[in-house]
Design a protein around this motif. Structure first.
Motif, PDB file in Angstrom:
ATOM      1  N   VAL A 296      30.715  33.351   5.341  1.00 46.20           N
ATOM      2  CA  VAL A 296      31.904  32.529   5.596  1.00 46.20           C
ATOM      3  C   VAL A 296      32.310  31.764   4.331  1.00 46.20           C
ATOM      4  N   PHE A 297      31.334  31.217   3.626  1.00 41.18           N
ATOM      5  CA  PHE A 297      31.627  30.481   2.393  1.00 41.18           C
ATOM      6  C   PHE A 297      32.232  31.408   1.336  1.00 41.18           C
ATOM      7  N   GLY A 298      31.710  32.627   1.233  1.00 45.48           N
ATOM      8  CA  GLY A 298      32.237  33.591   0.276  1.00 45.48           C
ATOM      9  C   GLY A 298      33.647  34.030   0.610  1.00 45.48           C
ATOM     10  N   ILE A 299      33.919  34.278   1.891  1.00 42.43           N
ATOM     11  CA  ILE A 299      35.264  34.684   2.309  1.00 42.43           C
ATOM     12  C   ILE A 299      36.261  33.551   2.082  1.00 42.43           C
ATOM     13  N   GLY A 300      35.858  32.335   2.382  1.00 42.44           N
ATOM     14  CA  GLY A 300      36.722  31.181   2.120  1.00 42.44           C
ATOM     15  C   GLY A 300      37.018  31.020   0.635  1.00 42.44           C
ATOM     16  N   LEU A 301      36.021  31.231  -0.179  1.00 40.37           N
ATOM     17  CA  LEU A 301      36.202  31.140  -1.630  1.00 40.37           C
ATOM     18  C   LEU A 301      37.123  32.245  -2.139  1.00 40.37           C
ATOM     19  N   ILE A 302      36.989  33.440  -1.592  1.00 41.90           N
ATOM     20  CA  ILE A 302      37.861  34.558  -1.973  1.00 41.90           C
ATOM     21  C   ILE A 302      39.312  34.245  -1.623  1.00 41.90           C
ATOM     22  N   LEU A 303      39.543  33.783  -0.408  1.00 43.15           N
ATOM     23  CA  LEU A 303      40.909  33.463   0.013  1.00 43.15           C
ATOM     24  C   LEU A 303      41.513  32.361  -0.855  1.00 43.15           C
ATOM     25  N   ASN A 304      40.714  31.352  -1.167  1.00 49.37           N
ATOM     26  CA  ASN A 304      41.195  30.266  -2.020  1.00 49.37           C
ATOM     27  C   ASN A 304      41.580  30.792  -3.399  1.00 49.37           C
ATOM     28  N   LEU A 305      40.743  31.623  -3.979  1.00 50.37           N
ATOM     29  CA  LEU A 305      41.036  32.147  -5.310  1.00 50.37           C
ATOM     30  C   LEU A 305      42.223  33.107  -5.302  1.00 50.37           C
ATOM     31  N   LEU A 306      42.386  33.880  -4.228  1.00 51.11           N
ATOM     32  CA  LEU A 306      43.560  34.751  -4.129  1.00 51.11           C
ATOM     33  C   LEU A 306      44.853  33.934  -4.077  1.00 51.11           C
ATOM     34  N   LEU A 307      44.836  32.863  -3.298  1.00 53.17           N
ATOM     35  CA  LEU A 307      46.021  32.005  -3.215  1.00 53.17           C
ATOM     36  C   LEU A 307      46.330  31.361  -4.565  1.00 53.17           C
ATOM     37  N   ILE A 308      45.303  30.973  -5.276  1.00 55.57           N
ATOM     38  CA  ILE A 308      45.511  30.332  -6.580  1.00 55.57           C
ATOM     39  C   ILE A 308      46.019  31.349  -7.608  1.00 55.57           C
ATOM     40  N   GLN A 309      45.401  32.540  -7.666  1.00 57.53           N
ATOM     41  CA  GLN A 309      45.759  33.518  -8.687  1.00 57.53           C
ATOM     42  C   GLN A 309      47.147  34.118  -8.495  1.00 57.53           C
TER      43      GLN A 309
END
Length: 85
Positions: free
Chosen positions: A14-27
């Motif tokens: 869950v932490f990894g998926i949340g981090l992925i989504l956050n980085l996708l939104l930022i990039q």
């Protein structure tokens, strides 16, 4: 597999998926705040969990977010440093 290992693998997933989504939104959409501390926490947790539970690296839902984060980091480094030359 004990309960602590199951809970740890779910938390890492869950932490990894949340981090992925956050980085996708930022990039790609420039939405959100980039916080390198969360990436550092994820990496430290991953190392500690693999030391504690050897079988956690065989779980797809733990390893796929890690691979996606590695791909995102590579993409970011390429677009930041190589394509700017």
């Amino acid at each position: 597999m004990n309960k602590l290992e199951k809970k740890s693998s779910i938390i890492m997933s869950v932490f990894g998926i949340g981090l992925i989504l956050n980085l996708l939104l930022i990039q790609f959409f420039n939405i959100g705040l980039k916080s390198n501390i969360f990436t550092l926490i994820y990496c430290v947790l991953f190392v500690l969990m693999t030391i504690q539970f050897k079988s956690i690296i065989r779980k797809k839902y733990v390893m796929i977010p890690l691979f996606i984060l590695i791909i995102q980091t590579s993409y970011s480094l390429i677009t930041t440093y190589i394509l700017k030359l």
